[in-house]
Design a protein around this motif. Structure first.
Motif, PDB file in Angstrom:
ATOM      1  N   LEU A   1      26.924  39.307  41.141  1.00 25.41           N
ATOM      2  CA  LEU A   1      26.776  39.690  42.550  1.00 25.41           C
ATOM      3  C   LEU A   1      27.606  40.929  42.867  1.00 25.41           C
ATOM      4  O   LEU A   1      27.144  41.840  43.560  1.00 25.41           O
ATOM      5  CB  LEU A   1      27.160  38.535  43.473  1.00 25.41           C
ATOM      6  CG  LEU A   1      26.207  37.340  43.483  1.00 25.41           C
ATOM      7  CD1 LEU A   1      26.808  36.193  44.301  1.00 25.41           C
ATOM      8  CD2 LEU A   1      24.855  37.741  44.043  1.00 25.41           C
ATOM      9  N   LEU A   2      28.844  40.960  42.370  1.00 26.72           N
ATOM     10  CA  LEU A   2      29.691  42.131  42.586  1.00 26.72           C
ATOM     11  C   LEU A   2      29.085  43.363  41.917  1.00 26.72           C
ATOM     12  O   LEU A   2      29.086  44.459  42.484  1.00 26.72           O
ATOM     13  CB  LEU A   2      31.108  41.882  42.047  1.00 26.72           C
ATOM     14  CG  LEU A   2      31.949  40.868  42.823  1.00 26.72           C
ATOM     15  CD1 LEU A   2      33.224  40.546  42.044  1.00 26.72           C
ATOM     16  CD2 LEU A   2      32.268  41.389  44.210  1.00 26.72           C
ATOM     17  N   TRP A   3      28.568  43.186  40.706  1.00 24.03           N
ATOM     18  CA  TRP A   3      27.972  44.289  39.949  1.00 24.03           C
ATOM     19  C   TRP A   3      26.773  44.873  40.703  1.00 24.03           C
ATOM     20  O   TRP A   3      26.610  46.083  40.785  1.00 24.03           O
ATOM     21  CB  TRP A   3      27.561  43.789  38.570  1.00 24.03           C
ATOM     22  CG  TRP A   3      27.076  44.877  37.673  1.00 24.03           C
ATOM     23  CD1 TRP A   3      25.777  45.171  37.378  1.00 24.03           C
ATOM     24  CD2 TRP A   3      27.862  45.827  36.959  1.00 24.03           C
ATOM     25  NE1 TRP A   3      25.709  46.236  36.518  1.00 24.03           N
ATOM     26  CE2 TRP A   3      26.980  46.659  36.250  1.00 24.03           C
ATOM     27  CE3 TRP A   3      29.232  46.046  36.857  1.00 24.03           C
ATOM     28  CZ2 TRP A   3      27.429  47.699  35.449  1.00 24.03           C
ATOM     29  CZ3 TRP A   3      29.675  47.078  36.048  1.00 24.03           C
ATOM     30  CH2 TRP A   3      28.774  47.892  35.358  1.00 24.03           C
ATOM     31  N   GLU A   4      25.942  44.000  41.255  1.00 21.33           N
ATOM     32  CA  GLU A   4      24.751  44.454  41.979  1.00 21.33           C
ATOM     33  C   GLU A   4      25.119  45.254  43.227  1.00 21.33           C
ATOM     34  O   GLU A   4      24.378  46.148  43.637  1.00 21.33           O
ATOM     35  CB  GLU A   4      23.879  43.257  42.359  1.00 21.33           C
ATOM     36  CG  GLU A   4      23.201  42.608  41.179  1.00 21.33           C
ATOM     37  CD  GLU A   4      22.529  41.289  41.516  1.00 21.33           C
ATOM     38  OE1 GLU A   4      22.530  40.887  42.705  1.00 21.33           O
ATOM     39  OE2 GLU A   4      22.017  40.650  40.585  1.00 21.33           O
ATOM     40  N   LYS A   5      26.252  44.952  43.832  1.00 22.48           N
ATOM     41  CA  LYS A   5      26.681  45.665  45.039  1.00 22.48           C
ATOM     42  C   LYS A   5      27.301  47.027  44.721  1.00 22.48           C
ATOM     43  O   LYS A   5      27.367  47.881  45.586  1.00 22.48           O
ATOM     44  CB  LYS A   5      27.698  44.819  45.813  1.00 22.48           C
ATOM     45  CG  LYS A   5      27.116  43.570  46.426  1.00 22.48           C
ATOM     46  CD  LYS A   5      28.200  42.776  47.142  1.00 22.48           C
ATOM     47  CE  LYS A   5      27.670  41.473  47.686  1.00 22.48           C
ATOM     48  NZ  LYS A   5      28.728  40.676  48.318  1.00 22.48           N
ATOM     49  N   ALA A   6      27.758  47.197  43.480  1.00 25.87           N
ATOM     50  CA  ALA A   6      28.462  48.426  43.103  1.00 25.87           C
ATOM     51  C   ALA A   6      27.481  49.580  42.884  1.00 25.87           C
ATOM     52  O   ALA A   6      26.367  49.385  42.409  1.00 25.87           O
ATOM     53  CB  ALA A   6      29.275  48.190  41.832  1.00 25.87           C
ATOM     54  N   THR A   7      27.925  50.769  43.221  1.00 26.65           N
ATOM     55  CA  THR A   7      27.127  51.967  42.965  1.00 26.65           C
ATOM     56  C   THR A   7      27.177  52.284  41.473  1.00 26.65           C
ATOM     57  O   THR A   7      28.068  51.799  40.756  1.00 26.65           O
ATOM     58  CB  THR A   7      27.699  53.173  43.737  1.00 26.65           C
ATOM     59  OG1 THR A   7      29.005  53.447  43.235  1.00 26.65           O
ATOM     60  CG2 THR A   7      27.734  52.913  45.228  1.00 26.65           C
ATOM     61  N   PRO A   8      26.249  53.100  40.971  1.00 20.34           N
ATOM     62  CA  PRO A   8      26.289  53.457  39.549  1.00 20.34           C
ATOM     63  C   PRO A   8      27.621  54.069  39.111  1.00 20.34           C
ATOM     64  O   PRO A   8      28.125  53.755  38.032  1.00 20.34           O
ATOM     65  CB  PRO A   8      25.136  54.450  39.404  1.00 20.34           C
ATOM     66  CG  PRO A   8      24.158  54.025  40.458  1.00 20.34           C
ATOM     67  CD  PRO A   8      25.027  53.597  41.609  1.00 20.34           C
ATOM     68  N   SER A   9      28.203  54.917  39.951  1.00 21.17           N
ATOM     69  CA  SER A   9      29.479  55.519  39.562  1.00 21.17           C
ATOM     70  C   SER A   9      30.598  54.474  39.529  1.00 21.17           C
ATOM     71  O   SER A   9      31.479  54.518  38.664  1.00 21.17           O
ATOM     72  CB  SER A   9      29.850  56.673  40.498  1.00 21.17           C
ATOM     73  OG  SER A   9      29.975  56.216  41.823  1.00 21.17           O
TER      74      SER A   9
ATOM     75  N   ALA B   1      34.711  51.481  32.211  1.00 20.74           N
ATOM     76  CA  ALA B   1      35.834  52.195  31.602  1.00 20.74           C
ATOM     77  C   ALA B   1      37.131  51.389  31.736  1.00 20.74           C
ATOM     78  O   ALA B   1      37.933  51.318  30.790  1.00 20.74           O
ATOM     79  CB  ALA B   1      35.993  53.575  32.244  1.00 20.74           C
ATOM     80  N   MET B   2      37.331  50.772  32.887  1.00 23.06           N
ATOM     81  CA  MET B   2      38.532  49.979  33.100  1.00 23.06           C
ATOM     82  C   MET B   2      38.554  48.759  32.171  1.00 23.06           C
ATOM     83  O   MET B   2      39.599  48.434  31.587  1.00 23.06           O
ATOM     84  CB  MET B   2      38.618  49.541  34.569  1.00 23.06           C
ATOM     85  CG  MET B   2      38.891  50.692  35.534  1.00 23.06           C
ATOM     86  SD  MET B   2      38.689  50.237  37.275  1.00 23.06           S
ATOM     87  CE  MET B   2      39.891  48.953  37.459  1.00 23.06           C
ATOM     88  N   LEU B   3      37.420  48.087  32.044  1.00 21.67           N
ATOM     89  CA  LEU B   3      37.348  46.924  31.160  1.00 21.67           C
ATOM     90  C   LEU B   3      37.592  47.318  29.711  1.00 21.67           C
ATOM     91  O   LEU B   3      38.324  46.632  28.985  1.00 21.67           O
ATOM     92  CB  LEU B   3      35.987  46.233  31.285  1.00 21.67           C
ATOM     93  CG  LEU B   3      35.807  45.314  32.477  1.00 21.67           C
ATOM     94  CD1 LEU B   3      34.359  44.851  32.580  1.00 21.67           C
ATOM     95  CD2 LEU B   3      36.734  44.126  32.379  1.00 21.67           C
TER      96      LEU B   3
END
Length: 108
Positions: A82-90, A97-99
């Motif tokens: 759900l969080l991923w879907e809300k995030a913009t491509p950038s 990169a953080m992971l």
């Protein structure tokens, strides 16, 4: 939204692949009536048949079982989705990169 059971997910995936119940049953060496019972939720496939259905439908066991198994792990994954879907491509690229950096740091 109606909860999709294992049988319903098999049915949806089969139809998505454009094959009939008879064709899938034949590919899995089972009776079409038995497949319809599985898709209808009145029968549960054996583990070997389940694996064959996954392979034939090119579907992951996780996808087919996601509504049947409710674990803390699956809930966490759904939260992340759900969080991923809300995030913009950038933002998604930044998170990747953080992971990667965090995992590299942990491994060192």
């Amino acid at each position: 939204m109606e909860k999709k059971t294992l049988g319903k997910r098999i049915n949806i995936t089969r139809k998505d692949h454009g094959i009939t119940a008879e064709q899938l049953a034949e590919r899995c060496s089972i009776n079409a009536t038995y497949l319809r019972q599985i898709e209808g939720g009145s029968k549960i496939p054996s583990l070997p048949l389940f694996i064959q259905l996954c392979n034939t439908l090119e579907a992951s066991p996780d996808y087919l079982l996601q509504d049947e198994v409710d674990t803390k792990q699956s809930r966490k994954i759904r939260e992340l989705e759900l969080l991923w879907e809300k995030a913009t491509p950038s933002t998604q690229q930044l998170v990747i990169a953080m992971l990667e950096a965090a995992l590299q740091n942990i491994e060192d």
